[in-house]
Write an enzyme that holds these catalytic residues in place. Structure first.
Site, short mmCIF file in Angstrom:
data_model
loop_
_atom_site.label_atom_id
_atom_site.label_comp_id
_atom_site.label_asym_id
_atom_site.label_seq_id
_atom_site.Cartn_x
_atom_site.Cartn_y
_atom_site.Cartn_z
N GLY A 189 0.75 -1.15 -0.05
CA GLY A 189 -0.09 0.10 -0.03
C GLY A 189 0.86 1.00 0.20
O GLY A 189 0.33 2.37 -0.18
N ASN A 223 9.87 9.07 -5.63
CA ASN A 223 8.52 9.62 -6.00
C ASN A 223 7.94 10.50 -4.72
O ASN A 223 7.52 9.91 -3.61
CB ASN A 223 7.39 8.28 -6.26
N GLU A 237 9.80 3.71 7.53
CA GLU A 237 9.78 3.85 9.04
C GLU A 237 10.39 4.90 9.91
O GLU A 237 10.02 5.21 10.98
CB GLU A 237 10.43 2.49 9.55
MO1 MOS Z 1 8.73 -3.67 8.76
S1 MOS Z 1 8.77 -3.78 10.50
O1 MOS Z 1 10.42 -3.60 8.46
O2 MOS Z 1 7.84 -4.54 7.68
#
Ligand code: MOS
Length: 758
Positions: A481, A646, A720
């Site tokens: 996603g 992007n 992240e």
């Molecule tokens: Mo992630 S926790 O690196 O899917």
């Protein structure tokens, strides 16, 4: 929400074409918003049966009886799978030969090791019959006293934390530096267990083909090749007999990184009944067998000289893990690379409790670690009577302190400066409780530093150029996603020197080249590098065909003397001399040419540089002085994450991370009953996550950064880093509003009830 979508402008970044850097919308967006995208559970095969798991309502003990007779008597129920009749496995599901294996509960015995562990699977003609059959099993248990929480058992030092990181790191003499520090803080923070809660639950449609030695699967996966290998090992069949399709994932966040027990149970159920089977987890089934982020207790001791220069950081984290597997949240690792302290100590301890095994969850380590570190840094700045931004500008590291390596590129100062400017930080009063809005709410401003490693795993891609002038790029990449396929297709277009509408991008199935894992914020860097190199390799073959042929206008130019753009090779020294791919291939009599490329880290660069993305997050909160209610009202995040492929997808990833930061600071926690070990809020009604009303005006800025070492395209991850720093920024804003230092997360109203009185 409004945000800027800046474009990457540096022309030096553009190799063959101009797809990279464009804020394209998701290629599969129309399919998704019209409902045409087919997720795993949307598949319905002829003769397919439905499987529903029965899960344990105790957290420790064993199953003494199941009323299989009643379940089987229910109309529509075909079979009940229990440890007695479960088809055999070739490998022990409790064996582990590498850290990327999840020990799993697949009905190997009658033991119960955590609440919501699968104890039987009911297979029926309809979902309703399977659900009712599972309810009729009425399990009886022999229970044992449960061990729950951070103090439930004797602790120990794990052999490694995260994936292969040392549990203890010592750099310099922390104790003597703390003893002689002019200013010191010593603070302990607690974070709670969190569950991934992807919108799409784990699901599988499994069909054994032919004589039962090959397997066709629809299931969401963040790592197709690893999933294929794991299934092959457990079922005792060759990986090339396993075909997995994972075209769309409704979120993963780490929980779909490794094959989980329930997915294997779906495959075993199909084997048992000899028909295709669909198994979909109910929301509450996701609170146990598919991973979570464990709770932590973290102690931070920090010391500085009189002028606020850091002298020592000691970060100790205690975490929980399961009784039968070894994943340890590397929370204290957040402290080893951000601040330039001459002495740094990092340590972890763990306790085994009656829980499902924890697993990577978005920003493992850095998410809980940075909320503690950034809270402590803020408190340290206060002790030094320094503005928190000034303190960070004085103390952030230019060279990774523990490893001594310089950063491969680093624009943290720019993140601080531009983020602060955008937020209006210079107007912030130093002391807390100095700002109120017109309604009398306390207003506070806080900040946090964001950082996450710029990782790469290993991936392969295959590039094809066809005689009609079009191209194909193949790699088994995963789109959870986040827009990975759009970004990767953009890289494919540029690597082939073709406009995107001339490129067929194939991904999401296990028969394609291994794209590595969509995790560790490394997917675009890893699979993107493989694509870049595959494209370059096929263009080199094409150039060879042209430049060695006397009939070509490019004859004699040499491989390095041509450039690929818009479906043509051009001479570098005279761009008017060019030839189309189609003409080159036709004249050579080739229907197509192909080449492969790899995306792997460069060992020399890895040896010489520390590679990380950086950022700075600024938050405004309002606190009701009477009720202690907290609202985040504004956030700005400035991030330097290498080359932006992007900008639209990147912004979305960063916003999603920042929202998760709000969630970490104010909303999310699994509440465990200490008598039974059961999760009391294992559903999306009682487990709080932010909704639109919780998410304020947010802005992201991306700072131009070119990293010549991290990989050929200079890509760092963005998946992240948005969480890191954000939770701390909210916590620090709560202090600035209320004068109260949050010590446990999520922050609760009762933590702030005193905020009216002082
Ligand atoms: Mo992630 S926790 O690196 O899917």
């Amino acid at each position: 929400m409004t945000s800027q979508i800046p474009l990457t402008r540096d022309p030096a970044h553009v190799r063959h074409g101009s797809n990279i850097g464009q804020p394209l919308t998701r290629r599969e967006g129309v399919l998704k918003v019209t409902g045409a995208a087919r997720y795993a559970a949307d598949n319905h095969l002829p003769r397919m049966l439905h499987a529903v798991m029965a899960v344990s309502s105790i957290a420790r003990g064993r199953v003494t009886s199941l009323d299989i007779t009643s379940a089987k008597r229910h109309p529509g129920v075909v079979e009940v799978m229990t440890p007695q009749n479960r088809p055999p496995l070739a490998d022990d599901p409790d064996a582990k030969t590498n850290p990327f294996m999840f020990r799993m509960d697949v009905l190997q015995n009658d033991k119960v090791r955590y609440a919501n562990q699968p104890i039987a699977v009911v297979i029926a003609e309809t979902l309703e019959a399977a659900t009712e059959g599972a309810a009729l099993l009425a399990p009886c248990y022999e229970t044992e006293a449960v061990r729950v929480g951070l103090d439930a058992a004797e602790s120990f030092v794990p052999a490694a934390v995260g994936v292969g990181h040392p549990a203890m790191v010592q750099h310099g003499d922390v104790e003597s530096a703390l003893a002689s520090a002019a200013h010191r803080i010593d603070a302990t923070y607690e974070t709670q267990a969190q569950y991934h809660n992807a919108m799409e639950p784990h699901a599988i449609v499994a069909a054994w083909d032919g004589d039962g030695d090959s397997l066709s699967i629809d299931t969401p996966s963040q790592g197709l090749a690893m999933a294929q290998g794991r299934i092959a090992g457990l079922l005792g069949i060759s990986p090339d007999k396993i075909h997995i399709r994972s075209p769309f994932l409704g979120g993963g966040f780490g929980s779909k990184g490794l094959m989980s027990g329930p997915q294997i149970l779906g495959i075993l159920a199909a084997r048992l009944v000899g028909r295709p089977v669909k198994l979909v987890l109910r929301r509450e089934h996701m609170y146990g067998p598919v991973g979570h982020r464990p709770p932590s207790r973290q102690r931070l001791r920090i010391g500085t000289a009189g002028d606020g220069q850091l002298a020592a950081i000691d970060h100790h984290a205690k975490v929980t893990t399961s009784t039968f597997d070894d994943f340890y949240e590397p929370a204290a690792n957040a402290s080893h690379s951000l601040y330039a302290s001459p002495a740094i100590a990092i340590s972890h301890e763990a306790v085994r409790i009656d829980t499902g095994t924890p697993l990577f969850m978005r920003a493992p380590g850095e998410a809980p670690g940075s909320i503690a570190l950034e809270s402590a840094i803020d408190e340290m700045a206060e002790a030094c009577r320094l503005d928190p931004l000034a303190f960070r500008l004085k103390n952030y590291a230019d060279v990774e302190p523990v490893s001594g390596k310089p950063f491969s590129s680093k624009a943290l100062r720019e993140c601080y400066v531009q983020g602060a400017e955008r937020f209006g930080w210079s107007k912030r009063p130093l002391s807390p409780r100095r700002m109120r809005d017109d309604d009398g709410f306390l207003v506070g401003w806080g900040m946090g530093t964001a950082t996450f490693p710029a990782l790469m795993f290993a991936a392969e891609a295959r590039a094809v150029l066809k005689a009609d002038g079009s191209g194909v790029m193949e790699t088994g990449a995963h789109d959870m996603g986040q827009g990975a396929w759009t970004a990767l297709a953009q890289i494919a277009g540029d690597s082939l020197g073709l406009d995107l509408n001339r490129v067929t991008f194939k991904a999401g199935t296990s028969d394609l080249p291994d794209a590595g894992i969509a995790g560790g914020s490394a997917h675009t860097a890893t699979a993107g590098s493989a694509i870049h190199h595959a494209g370059a390799a096929v263009i080199a073959k094409l150039a060879e065909l042209a430049t060695s042929d006397q009939r070509s206008p490019l004859f004699g130019a040499g491989n390095a003397g041509v450039v690929a753009r818009d479906g043509c090779l051009h001479r570098r020294d005279d761009e008017s001399r060019s030839e189309s791919y189609a003409d080159i291939l036709k004249r050579a009599g080739r229907a197509e040419i192909e080449a492969r490329g790899n995306g792997v880290p460069d060992p020399a660069a890895q040896a010489n540089y520390a590679m990380r993305a950086h950022g700075a997050v600024f938050a405004e909160v309002k606190v009701d002085p009477d009720l202690g209610q907290i609202r985040v009202t504004r956030m700005v995040g400035a991030f330097a994450a290498g080359r932006i492929i992007n900008p639209r997808m990147v912004q979305s990833q960063l916003l999603g991370g920042m929202i998760w930061g709000i969630s970490f600071a104010l909303h999310e926690q699994a509440i465990i009953d200490h008598r039974s070990g059961r999760i009391l809020n294992g559903n999306l009604a009682d487990y709080h996550v932010p909704v639109n009303a919780d998410v304020p005006h947010m802005e992201t800025l991306t700072i131009d950064e070119y990293d010549p070492h991290v990989n050929a395209l200079g890509i760092k991850g963005v998946g992240e880093i948005g969480i890191t720093g954000s939770a701390g920024a909210v916590a620090n804003a709560v202090w600035h509003a209320s004068g109260i230092r949050p010590r446990r997360f999520p922050i609760r109203i009762e933590d702030l009830v005193n905020s009216a009185s002082n």
